[in-house]
Design a protein around this motif. Structure first.
Motif, mmCIF file in Angstrom:
data_model
loop_
_atom_site.group_PDB
_atom_site.id
_atom_site.type_symbol
_atom_site.label_atom_id
_atom_site.label_comp_id
_atom_site.label_asym_id
_atom_site.label_seq_id
_atom_site.Cartn_x
_atom_site.Cartn_y
_atom_site.Cartn_z
ATOM 1 N N LYS A 63 43.598 -21.969 52.553
ATOM 2 C CA LYS A 63 43.846 -20.624 53.087
ATOM 3 C C LYS A 63 43.740 -20.562 54.605
ATOM 4 N N ASN A 64 42.958 -21.463 55.188
ATOM 5 C CA ASN A 64 42.711 -21.397 56.631
ATOM 6 C C ASN A 64 43.353 -22.529 57.413
ATOM 7 N N LEU A 65 44.353 -23.140 56.852
ATOM 8 C CA LEU A 65 45.011 -24.249 57.556
ATOM 9 C C LEU A 65 45.538 -23.837 58.923
ATOM 10 N N ASP A 66 45.923 -22.590 59.033
ATOM 11 C CA ASP A 66 46.436 -22.116 60.323
ATOM 12 C C ASP A 66 45.365 -22.130 61.411
ATOM 13 N N ALA A 67 44.102 -22.102 61.003
ATOM 14 C CA ALA A 67 42.997 -22.105 61.967
ATOM 15 C C ALA A 67 42.708 -23.508 62.507
ATOM 16 N N TYR A 68 43.235 -24.544 61.844
ATOM 17 C CA TYR A 68 42.996 -25.898 62.319
ATOM 18 C C TYR A 68 43.785 -26.148 63.596
ATOM 19 N N ASP A 69 43.085 -26.670 64.596
ATOM 20 C CA ASP A 69 43.699 -26.981 65.888
ATOM 21 C C ASP A 69 43.508 -28.476 66.157
ATOM 22 N N ALA A 70 44.581 -29.226 66.072
ATOM 23 C CA ALA A 70 44.507 -30.682 66.240
ATOM 24 C C ALA A 70 43.982 -31.077 67.617
ATOM 25 N N SER A 71 44.149 -30.211 68.597
ATOM 26 C CA SER A 71 43.676 -30.563 69.943
ATOM 27 C C SER A 71 42.149 -30.526 70.037
ATOM 28 N N LYS A 72 41.508 -29.881 69.070
ATOM 29 C CA LYS A 72 40.042 -29.770 69.093
ATOM 30 C C LYS A 72 39.350 -30.846 68.261
ATOM 31 N N GLY A 73 40.098 -31.581 67.489
ATOM 32 C CA GLY A 73 39.471 -32.622 66.688
ATOM 33 C C GLY A 73 40.314 -32.998 65.494
ATOM 34 N N ARG A 74 39.825 -33.972 64.771
ATOM 35 C CA ARG A 74 40.549 -34.491 63.615
ATOM 36 C C ARG A 74 40.460 -33.524 62.448
ATOM 37 N N LEU A 75 41.435 -33.598 61.590
ATOM 38 C CA LEU A 75 41.467 -32.754 60.391
ATOM 39 C C LEU A 75 40.232 -32.999 59.537
ATOM 40 N N PHE A 76 39.873 -34.262 59.382
ATOM 41 C CA PHE A 76 38.714 -34.567 58.554
ATOM 42 C C PHE A 76 37.448 -33.940 59.118
ATOM 43 N N THR A 77 37.276 -33.982 60.419
ATOM 44 C CA THR A 77 36.095 -33.383 61.047
ATOM 45 C C THR A 77 36.061 -31.883 60.789
ATOM 46 N N TRP A 78 37.215 -31.244 60.901
ATOM 47 C CA TRP A 78 37.317 -29.804 60.644
ATOM 48 C C TRP A 78 36.932 -29.515 59.191
ATOM 49 N N MET A 79 37.454 -30.308 58.262
ATOM 50 C CA MET A 79 37.138 -30.096 56.842
ATOM 51 C C MET A 79 35.664 -30.392 56.569
ATOM 52 N N LEU A 80 35.125 -31.388 57.227
ATOM 53 C CA LEU A 80 33.713 -31.735 57.053
ATOM 54 C C LEU A 80 32.824 -30.581 57.498
ATOM 55 N N ASN A 81 33.169 -29.938 58.587
ATOM 56 C CA ASN A 81 32.390 -28.787 59.055
ATOM 57 C C ASN A 81 32.481 -27.634 58.064
ATOM 58 N N ILE A 82 33.647 -27.414 57.489
ATOM 59 C CA ILE A 82 33.787 -26.356 56.481
ATOM 60 C C ILE A 82 32.904 -26.681 55.281
ATOM 61 N N ALA A 83 32.926 -27.929 54.847
ATOM 62 C CA ALA A 83 32.118 -28.333 53.688
ATOM 63 C C ALA A 83 30.630 -28.183 53.981
ATOM 64 N N ARG A 84 30.227 -28.677 55.106
ATOM 65 C CA ARG A 84 28.808 -28.617 55.483
ATOM 66 C C ARG A 84 28.337 -27.165 55.586
ATOM 67 N N ASN A 85 29.104 -26.344 56.288
ATOM 68 C CA ASN A 85 28.713 -24.943 56.458
ATOM 69 C C ASN A 85 28.717 -24.194 55.132
ATOM 70 N N SER A 86 29.672 -24.490 54.274
ATOM 71 C CA SER A 86 29.712 -23.834 52.961
ATOM 72 C C SER A 86 28.497 -24.207 52.132
ATOM 73 N N ALA A 87 28.111 -25.456 52.186
ATOM 74 C CA ALA A 87 26.939 -25.899 51.416
ATOM 75 C C ALA A 87 25.670 -25.237 51.937
ATOM 76 N N ILE A 88 25.528 -25.170 53.233
ATOM 77 C CA ILE A 88 24.340 -24.530 53.822
ATOM 78 C C ILE A 88 24.347 -23.034 53.500
ATOM 79 N N ASP A 89 25.509 -22.392 53.621
ATOM 80 C CA ASP A 89 25.599 -20.970 53.271
ATOM 81 C C ASP A 89 25.229 -20.740 51.817
ATOM 82 N N SER A 90 25.658 -21.638 50.950
ATOM 83 C CA SER A 90 25.343 -21.507 49.529
ATOM 84 C C SER A 90 23.836 -21.582 49.293
#
Length: 183
Positions: A63-90
């Protein structure tokens, strides 16, 4: 379109995902779900919760692919942050004390990947721990806590009895050093 027999490059994935190619999403899931699951499991320490969160995380990614900015980092890093933050929020949503629920041992994602017998090695993790081990001890310790154990900056500062500003400065320096080491 058939599933490729080997890993799809991140640039190809990004191109196809921006076109909302559902097959590319399947490739994305196949390539990265074991690694993201490992990170989530390390934080929540519950198989069922980790599996549920992983589904939610991939929905967020889609749903948030449009928010990914390749100039700010790798796709995997972006997804890793989403995963990490979701787990902590949970964890926080369940009113669990994060410091009690988050592992503090030195296990890493490689161990989880092997435990679940993933067939495809994730190129993002090949050698990551070895590169992190090259950091100064005070920086390595913070990277381990924040990125591999799921601590927030505030929790890491409290655990190490350091000012929050020092923690942030050291993490920033560590990330810059890692960036140079990965080049």
């Amino acid at each position: 379109m058939k599933r490729p027999s080997s890993l799809v490059s991140e640039s190809v994935l990004i191109e196809k995902l921006t076109q909302r190619d559902q097959q590319a999403f399947q490739w994305l899931y196949d390539q990265y779900s074991p690694a993201l699951y490992g990170v989530v499991l390390r934080i929540v320490r519950d198989d069922e919760q980790a599996a549920d969160l992983l589904q939610d995380i991939f929905v967020k990614i889609w749903k948030n692919l449009d928010a990914y900015d390749a100039s700010k980092g790798r796709l995997f890093t972006w997804m890793l942050n989403i995963a990490r933050n979701s787990a902590i929020d949970s964890l926080r949503a369940r009113k669990t004390q994060p410091s009690a629920a988050i592992r503090t041992d030195e296990e890493n994602v490689h161990i989880v990947d092997r435990q679940y017998n993933t067939e495809q090695p994730n190129p993002e993790f090949i050698g990551v721990q070895e590169v992190v081990n090259q950091l100064r001890p005070e920086r390595k310790q913070l990277i381990d806590l924040v990125y591999f154990s799921g601590y927030t900056h505030e929790e890491a500062a409290e655990k190490l009895n350091l000012p929050l500003g020092t923690v942030k400065t050291r993490i920033r320096a560590a990330l810059q050093e890692l960036k140079q080491l990965f080049k």
